[in-house]
Structure formats: C-alpha cells, structure tokens
Design a protein around this motif. Sequence first.
Motif, PDB file in Angstrom:
ATOM      1  N   LEU A 158       3.260  -0.541   5.550  1.00  7.40           N
ATOM      2  CA  LEU A 158       2.276  -0.945   4.550  1.00  7.40           C
ATOM      3  C   LEU A 158       2.858  -1.052   3.146  1.00  7.40           C
ATOM      4  O   LEU A 158       2.276  -1.722   2.282  1.00  7.40           O
ATOM      5  N   SER A 159       3.993  -0.423   2.921  1.00  5.18           N
ATOM      6  CA  SER A 159       4.603  -0.487   1.592  1.00  5.18           C
ATOM      7  C   SER A 159       5.470  -1.732   1.413  1.00  5.18           C
ATOM      8  O   SER A 159       5.936  -2.004   0.303  1.00  5.18           O
ATOM      9  N   ALA A 160       5.676  -2.482   2.499  1.00  3.90           N
ATOM     10  CA  ALA A 160       6.569  -3.645   2.444  1.00  3.90           C
ATOM     11  C   ALA A 160       5.876  -4.862   3.044  1.00  3.90           C
ATOM     12  O   ALA A 160       6.056  -5.183   4.221  1.00  3.90           O
ATOM     13  N   PRO A 161       5.021  -5.551   2.266  1.00  3.74           N
ATOM     14  CA  PRO A 161       4.325  -6.724   2.794  1.00  3.74           C
ATOM     15  C   PRO A 161       5.314  -7.855   3.102  1.00  3.74           C
ATOM     16  O   PRO A 161       6.440  -7.827   2.595  1.00  3.74           O
ATOM     17  N   PRO A 162       4.875  -8.790   3.964  1.00  2.00           N
ATOM     18  CA  PRO A 162       3.500  -8.988   4.428  1.00  2.00           C
ATOM     19  C   PRO A 162       3.124  -8.047   5.561  1.00  2.00           C
ATOM     20  O   PRO A 162       3.964  -7.731   6.411  1.00  2.00           O
ATOM     21  N   VAL A 194      -2.627   9.713  -4.581  1.00  2.00           N
ATOM     22  CA  VAL A 194      -3.732   8.759  -4.523  1.00  2.00           C
ATOM     23  C   VAL A 194      -3.255   7.482  -3.849  1.00  2.00           C
ATOM     24  O   VAL A 194      -2.227   6.907  -4.241  1.00  2.00           O
ATOM     25  N   ALA A 195      -3.969   7.028  -2.836  1.00  2.00           N
ATOM     26  CA  ALA A 195      -3.620   5.794  -2.134  1.00  2.00           C
ATOM     27  C   ALA A 195      -3.984   4.589  -2.997  1.00  2.00           C
ATOM     28  O   ALA A 195      -5.125   4.463  -3.460  1.00  2.00           O
ATOM     29  N   VAL A 196      -3.012   3.707  -3.217  1.00  2.00           N
ATOM     30  CA  VAL A 196      -3.212   2.547  -4.086  1.00  2.00           C
ATOM     31  C   VAL A 196      -2.666   1.293  -3.403  1.00  2.00           C
ATOM     32  O   VAL A 196      -1.975   1.355  -2.388  1.00  2.00           O
ATOM     33  N   GLN A 197      -2.985   0.151  -4.009  1.00  2.00           N
ATOM     34  CA  GLN A 197      -2.435  -1.129  -3.553  1.00  2.00           C
ATOM     35  C   GLN A 197      -1.927  -1.887  -4.771  1.00  2.00           C
ATOM     36  O   GLN A 197      -2.472  -1.767  -5.868  1.00  2.00           O
ATOM     37  N   ARG A 198      -0.886  -2.658  -4.535  1.00  2.00           N
ATOM     38  CA  ARG A 198      -0.285  -3.429  -5.627  1.00  2.00           C
ATOM     39  C   ARG A 198      -0.031  -4.844  -5.140  1.00  2.00           C
ATOM     40  O   ARG A 198       0.490  -5.058  -4.047  1.00  2.00           O
ATOM     41  N   TYR A 205       0.857  -1.195   0.000  1.00  2.00           N
ATOM     42  CA  TYR A 205       0.000   0.000   0.000  1.00  2.00           C
ATOM     43  C   TYR A 205       0.890   1.240   0.000  1.00  2.00           C
ATOM     44  O   TYR A 205       1.805   1.350   0.823  1.00  2.00           O
ATOM     45  N   PHE A 206       0.597   2.175  -0.917  1.00  2.00           N
ATOM     46  CA  PHE A 206       1.440   3.372  -1.031  1.00  2.00           C
ATOM     47  C   PHE A 206       0.657   4.430  -1.799  1.00  2.00           C
ATOM     48  O   PHE A 206      -0.508   4.228  -2.151  1.00  2.00           O
TER      49      PHE A 206
END
Length: 542
Positions: free
Chosen positions: A206-210, A160-164, A154-155
């Motif tokens: 949130l930018s570095a899953p898990p 704009v907040a997005v997910q990849r 998440y970033f």
Amino acid sequence: MSTDTAQRLATLCKEILRIDHIRPDASLVLQGASSMRLMQLVARLYEDFDVIVDLSEVMGEVTLDWIAATVEERRAADGGGAPAPAEEPMRQEGEAVPLSELQLAFWEMRRYAPAMSAYNEGVSHLVKGDLDLAVCQKVLVELVALQPALRNAYFEVDGVAVQREVPMAEIEPSLKLEVTDLSGHADPMAEVAAQHRAMYATRFDLSAPPCFRVAVWKVGERRWVVSWVVYHIVTDWWAVDVLRRSAAKLYRALMAAGVPQARPVAVPQDPHAGTRFTAEDEAWWLEKFQTPPRALTLSPRPRPLIKSYAGEMYLQELKGVSVSRLEGLRERLNVTMSSLTYAAFSLLLTALSGEDDVTVGVPFLNRQHADVQDTVGLFVNSLPVRMKAEHGVAAADYIRACHGELLEAFRHGRYPSFRLMRQLKLPTRFNRAPLYDHLFSYYENTVVDVVSEEMKLAVTEIELPRGTSKYDLSLFVTRTGDRLDCKAEYTTALFSQEEVATIVSHYQVILERLLGDATVTVGGVLDTVRARVQPSLSQQQA
C-alpha cells in the motif's frame, strides 16, 4: 410552481428512473426508484438546480410534486433549507491526509494476508475486435492522471494512517499493462481463469502505488480478456462504471487523433465525503444493536477456528422467476425491487439457520454528493440490516417492514460500520465477521454488451473465478432487462458447490411462493423451504 421547473424535473426523473412517463403525484419508489437512483437524483438536483436536498429527505414516499415544490422553495431562499457541506481545505499535491473511517477497515486488514486478498475488487471483460494495445497503455496512463485515488500511497505518520497523492511523474513508469498471449493454448479461457485467481491473490504494497493491476490476455484471433484488480481501500465497485465510461472516451479520442488533445483535469478527491454522519445517525445504530446480533449457522460442517477467506462463486439464472410479476408485486406493496429481493434472502437465512433474528450486510452507496459521482474512491458502506421474522405475520407485511428498515438504514447510512463495531466493543471472534456473516446486494445492470462500430470493438462483461469469499455466503442478484441472475460467493470451508446450488434454488422457491400466494404468512414461506431442506439432508446423510 413554475412549468419550467416541473418539466425539467420530470425529464430528469425519467432519465434517472429510465421510464417513459412519470406520475407527478405518485411515489418515486412506486415508479421504480431504487436507493442508488435516489442518490443520483440528489446529486443532479445540486448539479442542475444548485439546490441541496439531503438523501434522507427523499427516502420514502416522495413524489415529483414534492421535489418540485422543495426545489422552488430553496431556490427562492438562495439555496437555503439545507446547509451546504463544509468545504474541504485545498489539498496540496503530495500532502498526507488521514484515511476515512471507511478506509480504516481495509487498512487494518493489511495485517492478515488472506483477508487482504479477499478484499481485492475488480472486473473483467471479453473484447472482440482489433484491440490496439499501445492505445490501451496510453488510456491506462491517462486514467491514472485523471483519477488521483489510483495513485495514492497509504502509510502511517506518528501512528495515524494517512494517504498521499503521488505525482504522475513519479508513478507513470510503474503503469504497465500485463499482456499475455494465450491464443496458442489448448484451453485459453481455462488458463485465463487460473491466472486470474493468482492475480486476485496479490497482496499489494500500500505504500508503493499503484495498488491495482491490469491484465490483458489474448485468447484467440481478435479475442481478448481484460481484467482489472484493485485493493478495496482505493475504491468501490461504482468506480467500474466511471472508469469504463472514461476509458471508452479516451480510447476513442486516442484512436482518432493519436494523442489526446489535452490531458484532462484531474477529478478532485475527498475521501471523507461519504462519512460525514450526525449524532442522530450514531444513536440510531447504537440503539439498533444494544443487544449483539445473532450468529447464524447454515452449514453442518464444523467452522474453522480461524476465519477462512478461501472461496468460490456459483452463477445461476433464476429462470423460474418472472421479472414482470416481481415488478407487479413490488408495485402492489409499494417497495423497491431491492427491498423485495432482500426480504426473500432474509427469509432464506431464517429458514436455514433456525434463527428469527437475522442481520445481513447490505452495501450502501455513499455518493449522494454531486462532486463524487465521477470520482474513483471508497464511498460504499456495508450496513448491518437487522430483521426479526414473526411466523404469524403476512409475508407481504414482512416485505414492507424490510423495505422500511432498509430505508431507515440508508437514512443513517453515512455512519461507518467500522466505527459501529468499535463503539459496540463486540468480543473478538477469530472465525466470524464481527456483525454479520452473510451479505446481500441487488443491482440493475444497464451495461450488457457494448458494440462500437467506430472503434470496431464489442465488449462484454464476464465473470472469472477469484478464489476468495469475504463472508460465509454472499448473494448478488442482478437484473438485466427481463432476466434475473444470482451470483453466490461462498466459503469453501463451509459449503460445496452442490450445497450452494441448492441454497440458490431455495431462494428461487421463496420468490416463487411470494408471487404465487398473496396471503402466505412468514411461517408458511419458512415451512416451504424447510420441507425442501429435510429430504436434502437425508440424502446427504445417506
């Protein structure tokens, strides 16, 4: 209608409602259907009959006969009657997708560490038997491969907040069980509780899953505690059952074959599936909150200037409440058990706060679409349900009114509460939540103890302290067979454990009063609680 359709629907409804006999001309609510089970029914109608029935159509006095007629009518029209949801364009692996409005609320919380930790979710289990840790590690990897939401990053892109979705090859090295041997500790479960608190305080990047952790503690000979903690932006509590079923299936296959026959196909994710609302939905909520909700105060303690998320939980079985008698009252009033238990909580807040206008958060599971039933993702929307208590009204009529209000809220439940807060332009309160400070949830637990002779394991879900509380007070009522349990999660800045125990006892007294007097008024119930509160206050002051 065809006999085949009627028989198949009867079998389906009995399976979902978990009953042996169903009356085709009687309300499904009267026969035990909760909002959660109605959502499952809507999903199965699409999956089994290729017919779209909107959730709003089955909320209320719906019968099996009506459903059967509707299914046949829409099948005859080639699935018409309700428009199919718009298909999402195929996502490419690694493509950034905007967050849903449900997720945005938790994205904003990343700016304040205490709030972010409070919205970590999870579950713990006590496992007895020969748990194979190497197989557990493989199960973890396969689950993450199966559920793309577990590997989302998440970033922001251009504000704009997005997910990849992160590819498995990139994330797999980070997927590790955290194993600790406490079998030699003087009090292993106390140490587990302490480490579990620390685990819940995790502030995930949130930018570095898990964006989750899985811990395994050995607490004795062939005894283990397994805990999963995940940030709420990733998923809701429904996923616990999804993952539990998948994990058991994978563990069984791996134990039998050593390796899974083939890696399962990943479940497609659509984070926006639960937030496709209509203009009517938005208008209904804006009308409901034309005047701001009342702030409720239950504690005599001064409220901190900045909202505290430090909390504890209190567990209590409601031994004085007969579940069978509650079922009888629910049937006579033609309401759901969740409506009945919610009404009692709303009356409790009225009695303790002195406010007749009460707003309570009620979780609503936005999983009516068949394609998200087995998906890990965030679809739960906590709805601000508002009720006004009139003292001269019969308590039975108040319960029915609560039931009607809940059904209306659920009909419009796809409208995100976070959007409502922004639309209302409520003034910022640093020491309170925007719409409500109290939450209520009713849940029917169908998973108690799981014993697998094949895997030589016995698994029991357990509660471990988290050290956080999202609201001033949250009450979770769980029915397991003939047993009714309460879990109260509370803010320690406002309440002591003794005070919360007393509040739970007040809740039980309300249920007992509703069962014991069919003619009692709302004012009579409130007087019963207030008569108990006054001596308690005098003792505290002394």
